[in-house]
Structures are given as structure tokens and as C-alpha cells.
Design a protein around this motif. Structure first.
Motif, PDB file in Angstrom:
ATOM      1  N   VAL A  65      -1.752   2.595  -4.387  1.00 39.76           N
ATOM      2  CA  VAL A  65      -1.726   3.615  -3.339  1.00 39.76           C
ATOM      3  C   VAL A  65      -3.140   4.113  -3.039  1.00 39.76           C
ATOM      4  N   ASP A  66      -3.905   4.369  -4.085  1.00 38.44           N
ATOM      5  CA  ASP A  66      -5.223   4.995  -3.938  1.00 38.44           C
ATOM      6  C   ASP A  66      -6.320   3.946  -3.809  1.00 38.44           C
ATOM      7  N   MET A  67      -6.725   3.676  -2.554  1.00 38.28           N
ATOM      8  CA  MET A  67      -7.763   2.688  -2.283  1.00 38.28           C
ATOM      9  C   MET A  67      -8.724   3.222  -1.228  1.00 38.28           C
ATOM     10  N   PRO A  68      -9.977   2.797  -1.309  1.00 36.79           N
ATOM     11  CA  PRO A  68     -10.900   3.149  -0.232  1.00 36.79           C
ATOM     12  C   PRO A  68     -10.630   2.267   0.992  1.00 36.79           C
ATOM     13  N   GLY A  69     -11.244   2.597   2.087  1.00 40.22           N
ATOM     14  CA  GLY A  69     -11.092   1.774   3.284  1.00 40.22           C
ATOM     15  C   GLY A  69     -10.363   2.508   4.379  1.00 40.22           C
ATOM     16  N   SER A  70      -9.914   1.761   5.368  1.00 39.23           N
ATOM     17  CA  SER A  70      -9.308   2.363   6.554  1.00 39.23           C
ATOM     18  C   SER A  70      -7.904   2.898   6.310  1.00 39.23           C
ATOM     19  N   MET A  71      -7.243   2.454   5.216  1.00 42.74           N
ATOM     20  CA  MET A  71      -5.899   2.961   4.925  1.00 42.74           C
ATOM     21  C   MET A  71      -5.611   2.847   3.437  1.00 42.74           C
ATOM     22  N   ASP A  72      -4.733   3.711   2.976  1.00 39.40           N
ATOM     23  CA  ASP A  72      -4.315   3.638   1.572  1.00 39.40           C
ATOM     24  C   ASP A  72      -3.149   2.659   1.427  1.00 39.40           C
ATOM     25  N   GLY A  73      -2.660   2.520   0.207  1.00 39.03           N
ATOM     26  CA  GLY A  73      -1.593   1.573  -0.058  1.00 39.03           C
ATOM     27  C   GLY A  73      -0.268   1.918   0.602  1.00 39.03           C
ATOM     28  N   LEU A  74      -0.001   3.202   0.812  1.00 41.74           N
ATOM     29  CA  LEU A  74       1.244   3.584   1.490  1.00 41.74           C
ATOM     30  C   LEU A  74       1.204   3.220   2.966  1.00 41.74           C
ATOM     31  N   ARG A  75       0.055   3.438   3.598  1.00 41.95           N
ATOM     32  CA  ARG A  75      -0.072   3.029   5.005  1.00 41.95           C
ATOM     33  C   ARG A  75      -0.009   1.514   5.121  1.00 41.95           C
ATOM     34  N   LEU A  76      -0.630   0.813   4.186  1.00 46.81           N
ATOM     35  CA  LEU A  76      -0.538  -0.652   4.172  1.00 46.81           C
ATOM     36  C   LEU A  76       0.918  -1.078   4.017  1.00 46.81           C
ATOM     37  N   ALA A  77       1.640  -0.451   3.103  1.00 42.95           N
ATOM     38  CA  ALA A  77       3.049  -0.802   2.882  1.00 42.95           C
ATOM     39  C   ALA A  77       3.871  -0.594   4.152  1.00 42.95           C
ATOM     40  N   ALA A  78       3.629   0.510   4.852  1.00 36.36           N
ATOM     41  CA  ALA A  78       4.363   0.779   6.099  1.00 36.36           C
ATOM     42  C   ALA A  78       4.041  -0.283   7.152  1.00 36.36           C
ATOM     43  N   LEU A  79       2.784  -0.677   7.228  1.00 42.34           N
ATOM     44  CA  LEU A  79       2.372  -1.697   8.193  1.00 42.34           C
ATOM     45  C   LEU A  79       2.991  -3.053   7.850  1.00 42.34           C
ATOM     46  N   VAL A  80       2.991  -3.382   6.563  1.00 40.84           N
ATOM     47  CA  VAL A  80       3.617  -4.642   6.134  1.00 40.84           C
ATOM     48  C   VAL A  80       5.099  -4.633   6.492  1.00 40.84           C
ATOM     49  N   ARG A  81       5.786  -3.530   6.219  1.00 36.64           N
ATOM     50  CA  ARG A  81       7.212  -3.449   6.528  1.00 36.64           C
ATOM     51  C   ARG A  81       7.452  -3.647   8.027  1.00 36.64           C
ATOM     52  N   ASP A  82       6.580  -3.080   8.883  1.00 33.19           N
ATOM     53  CA  ASP A  82       6.739  -3.218  10.337  1.00 33.19           C
ATOM     54  C   ASP A  82       6.405  -4.615  10.839  1.00 33.19           C
ATOM     55  N   ARG A  83       5.309  -5.196  10.356  1.00 29.84           N
ATOM     56  CA  ARG A  83       4.839  -6.480  10.884  1.00 29.84           C
ATOM     57  C   ARG A  83       5.450  -7.698  10.212  1.00 29.84           C
ATOM     58  N   TRP A  84       5.770  -7.576   8.934  1.00 24.81           N
ATOM     59  CA  TRP A  84       6.334  -8.685   8.160  1.00 24.81           C
ATOM     60  C   TRP A  84       7.555  -8.186   7.386  1.00 24.81           C
TER      61      TRP A  84
END
Length: 127
Positions: A65-84
Motif C-alpha cells: 500500500v505504502d509506495m512512493p510515486g504517482s499512486m499508492d498500492g490502493l490506487r493501483l489496486a483500484a486501477l487494476v480492478r477497473d482495467r484488468w
């Protein structure tokens, strides 16, 4: 005679490990490879998205969950769920449990420090 289904009896599943801490990422990759999984890795969400766009074989994303960059792991997870949507998601954190509403549908949360057996059991549910 009944036979138990072992990870080696199934087609190989590819897991994308997204973890910014190099030692934790390498340790998790070793654990997954020893358990019979193919492993890809990324140090942040931006790198993970590039890998996902180019690797149709990814079946599970395991992200901190806690990562540097443009998004954290929760935002990445939400994006993955939407796109894939078919990709399974496991999120992990050592800084507390995220609100249930922040975790995408069908995703699983594992607290850090990660327990080897719990990681393997979670992956088996998705493999």
C-alpha cells in the motif's frame, strides 16, 4: 485414490510483486518462485502499470500500500480492478489496515510482516 492438487500440478501462474523496499521485494519474489510461481516485479505503481500493459500473462498483483510515486498500492489496486478485471489482487501494509471501502472488490489484504504460509494460502485461493 484421491490426489491433492499441488501448485506444480497446475499451469504456472504469474504474479506481479509491487514493492518499493528492495529487500522485501526480493524476499517475496524468492518465496513465490520457490512455491512454483512465475514472478515479475516493480518498485512502484508506475512501473507496475507498464508491466501490466505489456504482460498479458500476469494473473495476480501483490502490492504494498505504502509506495512512493504517482499512486499508492490502493490506487493501483483500484486501477487494476477497473482495467484488468480478471487479475486478482492482494494488498499489504505494515502501517495498519486500510478501510474496507478502500480495498477493491475481490481483493485481499495481508498485514505486514508477511507470514509465508498466509501468503501461500492467499495465492492458492487465486491460482
Amino acid at each position: 485414490m484421491a490426489h491433492s492438487l499441488n501448485v506444480r500440478d497446475r499451469p504456472v501462474t504469474t504474479v506481479l510483486v509491487v514493492e518499493d523496499e528492495p529487500l522485501q521485494r526480493l524476499s517475496l519474489m524468492d518465496l513465490l518462485e520457490e512455491a512454483g510461481y512465475q514472478v515479475a516485479d516493480a518498485s512502484d505503481a508506475d512501473q507496475a502499470l507498464i508491466i501490466l500493459e505489456n504482460r498479458p500473462d500476469i494473473r495476480i498483483v501483490l502490492a504494498d500500500v505504502d509506495m512512493p510515486g504517482s499512486m499508492d498500492g490502493l490506487r493501483l489496486a483500484a486501477l487494476v480492478r477497473d482495467r484488468w478485471p480478471p487479475i486478482e489482487i492482494i494488498v499489504t501494509s505494515g502501517r495498519g489496515i486500510p478501510q474496507l471501502s478502500a480495498i477493491p472488490a475481490r481483493a485481499m489484504f495481508l498485514p505486514k510482516p508477511l507470514n509465508e504460509q498466509r501468503v501461500k494460502e492467499a495465492l492458492l485461493l487465486f491460482s
